[in-house]
Design a protein around this motif. Structure first.
Motif, PDB file in Angstrom:
ATOM      1  N   CYS A 325     -30.210 -11.095  18.514  1.00  0.00           N
ATOM      2  CA  CYS A 325     -30.862 -12.524  18.544  1.00  0.00           C
ATOM      3  C   CYS A 325     -32.034 -12.531  19.507  1.00  0.00           C
ATOM      4  CB  CYS A 325     -29.495 -13.096  19.325  1.00  0.00           C
ATOM      5  SG  CYS A 325     -29.635 -14.924  18.637  1.00  0.00           S
ATOM      6  N   PHE A 331     -28.037 -17.045  21.121  1.00  0.00           N
ATOM      7  CA  PHE A 331     -26.817 -16.395  20.713  1.00  0.00           C
ATOM      8  C   PHE A 331     -25.751 -17.424  21.149  1.00  0.00           C
ATOM      9  CE2 PHE A 331     -23.392 -14.038  23.094  1.00  0.00           C
ATOM     10  CZ  PHE A 331     -23.057 -13.636  21.911  1.00  0.00           C
ATOM     11  N   CYS A 336     -27.182 -16.700  15.820  1.00  0.00           N
ATOM     12  CA  CYS A 336     -27.159 -15.609  15.258  1.00  0.00           C
ATOM     13  C   CYS A 336     -26.088 -14.734  15.002  1.00  0.00           C
ATOM     14  CB  CYS A 336     -28.033 -14.554  16.322  1.00  0.00           C
ATOM     15  SG  CYS A 336     -29.614 -15.103  16.995  1.00  0.00           S
ATOM     16  N   CYS A 343     -25.545  -6.014  13.936  1.00  0.00           N
ATOM     17  CA  CYS A 343     -24.414  -5.935  15.159  1.00  0.00           C
ATOM     18  C   CYS A 343     -24.096  -4.718  15.661  1.00  0.00           C
ATOM     19  CB  CYS A 343     -23.119  -6.773  14.592  1.00  0.00           C
ATOM     20  SG  CYS A 343     -23.220  -8.462  14.589  1.00  0.00           S
ATOM     21  N   TYR A 376     -26.965  -9.317  22.315  1.00  0.00           N
ATOM     22  CA  TYR A 376     -26.470 -10.181  23.473  1.00  0.00           C
ATOM     23  C   TYR A 376     -24.853 -10.161  23.251  1.00  0.00           C
ATOM     24  CZ  TYR A 376     -31.108 -11.777  24.325  1.00  0.00           C
ATOM     25  OH  TYR A 376     -32.386 -11.890  24.855  1.00  0.00           O
ATOM     26  N   ARG A 391     -17.134 -17.379  17.057  1.00  0.00           N
ATOM     27  CA  ARG A 391     -18.333 -18.326  16.637  1.00  0.00           C
ATOM     28  C   ARG A 391     -17.573 -19.682  16.150  1.00  0.00           C
ATOM     29  NH1 ARG A 391     -21.668 -19.141  12.041  1.00  0.00           N
ATOM     30  NH2 ARG A 391     -23.688 -19.716  12.456  1.00  0.00           N
TER      31      ARG A 391
END
Length: 556
Positions: A325, A331, A336, A343, A376, A391
């Motif tokens: 990100c 983040f 992101c 990832c 992150y 998320r």
């Protein structure tokens, strides 16, 4: 404080120093150079204090102390010898043959930093976890005789010690056919830059070090310096870095903010870590009642977190997944995800092949030409540190009632309920946010593994300012109309759609919502996101439950 620590360091130095005949090199004498700005040490070469070694970022520069003064020890530990130092001596074939070194297995070198020594508890724990995870050779580089104050002298000493370590690797390669590509050095603070000097020396002689893991590389005298001086991506086939104490030096930050690897991880933003700076007594307790070491742990808490994260990563079922990100703020705001960004795992299981494939780097040891890969993730405030990432996307309704009502300002708190457990109530918005109809708002939160999401509890709190009439509600009651909440777990790549039913939520009302396949669709919905992970396993639980063999770094 440093004087107190120095006295303890001096005591440890006396206790941990090996007899002269057991040290790492023999017969090395200091050679005097004709140049006043250069000093030579036999086969270990010459060391200049001219530019770039002396600059505005490095106003005071020393020569390294002589090898016979520094004399680092290289202590080998294996599954057959977990606690007793078997000292490896460069040039002494018998010292290698007498040890339990298995040249067919990979070597992990652990290097401490300033004012430390090879018998630190964090080193012993890392050795233990590494040997539990895999049957490898673990070598502790103990440079206690060179790690004492002043700091500028220790900074100079690591230049020579890095070369001395490189000589050991070249000796093992020549006499015992140990590929340098099978060697992984993980260094903390000054130890990270020491590892860089080792890799640089090998590269200049036609060899490549397999991997360097920089655990919060030291900032003073290294931030914003030339790659020759600090750790950089050309020092090994794969350089991964964990930043945990990257605040300004005047506020106590000891680690670098500057990205210096092929991939740089910034857990919790990389500046301040949860649980640090909160309790001196807790730090003393963790050091078994030692006030001195407790205070040292308290002061260096953020700096040492990189070590604790890396150590936990060996045998954790939780993968320490991080997301690429532009910033930590992006983040946290869910901007992101692994569909459009990479990832990768942080820690021992970081995979150089997946990083290469996602960045287009050509190995070995290529330095990146574009922006660095900055990753992150979130962690807990205590062990176990690793968290799973959720998320959360809240979709505000587009119904006539919602549009007529208009937006309202406030903050959100959410609690996720899974089949295994519930997350703690978490405030999603650090400050008041205006929520508008027909818009979606995303946030990332961390939790232990919850299992499949079965419901969500949402609390919205209205906020107004007496100085801002635009936030006032006079004729109507403040409310939030939620169409749905999409919860996506990054590690398992699974989503749950929680129906908000478009009904208004009053300020401070706690509303529990449940999944519903018949949740009303509105004219615009955000995509749940497509997440792809660096793993050969497929399926929703592939990353969360992946076995250790699929996570190992394969080098050489």
């Amino acid at each position: 404080m440093e004087n107190i620590i120095f006295n303890v360091w001096l005591k440890k130095k006396k206790n941990t120093s090996l007899p002269h005949h057991e040290r790492t090199t023999r017969g090395i004498r200091t050679a005097v150079s004709n140049k006043p700005t250069e000093r030579c040490y036999g086969t270990f070469g010459c060391y200049s204090v001219n530019r770039p070694w002396t600059s505005s970022n490095r106003p005071i520069n020393n020569f390294p102390e002589a090898p016979e003064i520094i004399q680092p020890a290289f202590c080998l530990y294996t599954r057959h010898n977990r606690s007793r130092c078997q000292n490896l001596v460069t040039g002494d074939v018998n010292s290698i043959q007498r040890s339990g070194l298995d040249s067919s297995r990979r070597l992990l070198f652990i290097v401490h930093g300033y004012l430390e020594h090879g018998n630190k508890k964090w080193i012993k724990r890392m050795v233990e976890e590494a040997l539990i995870y895999d049957n490898i050779n673990v070598v502790v580089v103990d440079w206690v005789s060179g790690s004492g104050p002043p700091y500028t002298q220790a900074v100079a000493n690591i230049r020579l010690i890095g070369v001395m370590l490189a000589h050991l690797l070249l000796f093992l390669h020549a006499q015992f056919q140990v590929p340098t590509e099978n060697c992984h050095i993980t260094g903390h603070s000054l130890g990270a830059h020491l590892a860089g000097y080792t890799g640089q020396y090998l590269r200049d002689r036609g060899h490549m070090l397999g991997r360097i893991t920089g655990m919060d590389p030291a900032d003073p005298y290294f931030e914003n310096t030339e790659p020759l001086i600090r750790l950089d991506p050309t020092d090994a086939l794969f350089v991964d870095v964990i930043h945990t104490d990257a605040g300004p030096i005047l506020s106590g930050g000891l680690g670098m903010m500057q990205p210096v690897g092929h991939i740089d991880f910034y857990p919790n933003g990389g500046v301040r870590q949860p649980g640090c700076g909160t309790s001196v007594l807790d730090s003393i307790e963790k050091e078994r009642g030692s006030v001195l070491y407790g205070l040292s742990r308290f002061i260096g808490c953020n700096h040492l977190r990189s070590v604790e994260f890396f150590t936990e990563s060996f045998n954790s079922a939780c993968p320490f997944l991080a997301v690429q990100c532009p910033s930590f703020e992006d983040f946290l705001e869910g901007r992101c995800h692994c569909g459009t960004n990479a990832c990768h795992r942080m820690g021992y299981s970081a995979d150089h092949q997946s990083v290469a494939s996602s960045t287009g780097l050509n190995w070995p040891g290529q330095q990146q030409t574009d922006d660095s890969i900055q990753m992150y993730l979130l962690t807990r405030d205590d062990q176990p540190f690793c968290l799973y990432h959720y998320r959360v996307t809240i979709v505000i309704s587009d119904t006539f009632e919602s549009i007529q009502h208009g937006g309202d300002r406030g903050w959100l708190s959410i609690q996720l309920h899974g089949h295994n457990r519930s997350s703690p109530p978490t405030r999603l918005t650090p400050e008041n946010v205006r929520f508008e109809p027909r818009r979606a708002y995303s946030y990332v939160l961390g939790s232990t593994w919850l299992g499949d999401i079965k419901s969500v509890t949402l609390v919205w709190t209205y906020s107004s300012s007496v100085f801002n009439p635009l936030t006032w509600r006079i004729l109507t009651v403040p409310a939030l109309h939620v169409n749905r909440i999409i919860v996506h777990n990054l590690e398992s790549n699974s989503s749950a759609v929680i129906c908000g039913e478009d009904t208004p939520i009053s300020s401070k009302e706690s509303r529990q919502m449940f999944p519903d396949s018949k949740c009303r669709h509105q004219s615009w919905l955000p995509a749940a996101g497509s997440f792809h992970f660096p793993t050969d396993e497929t399926g929703a639980n592939g990353l969360r439950k992946s076995g250790k063999r699929s996570r190992r770094l394969q080098l050489g």
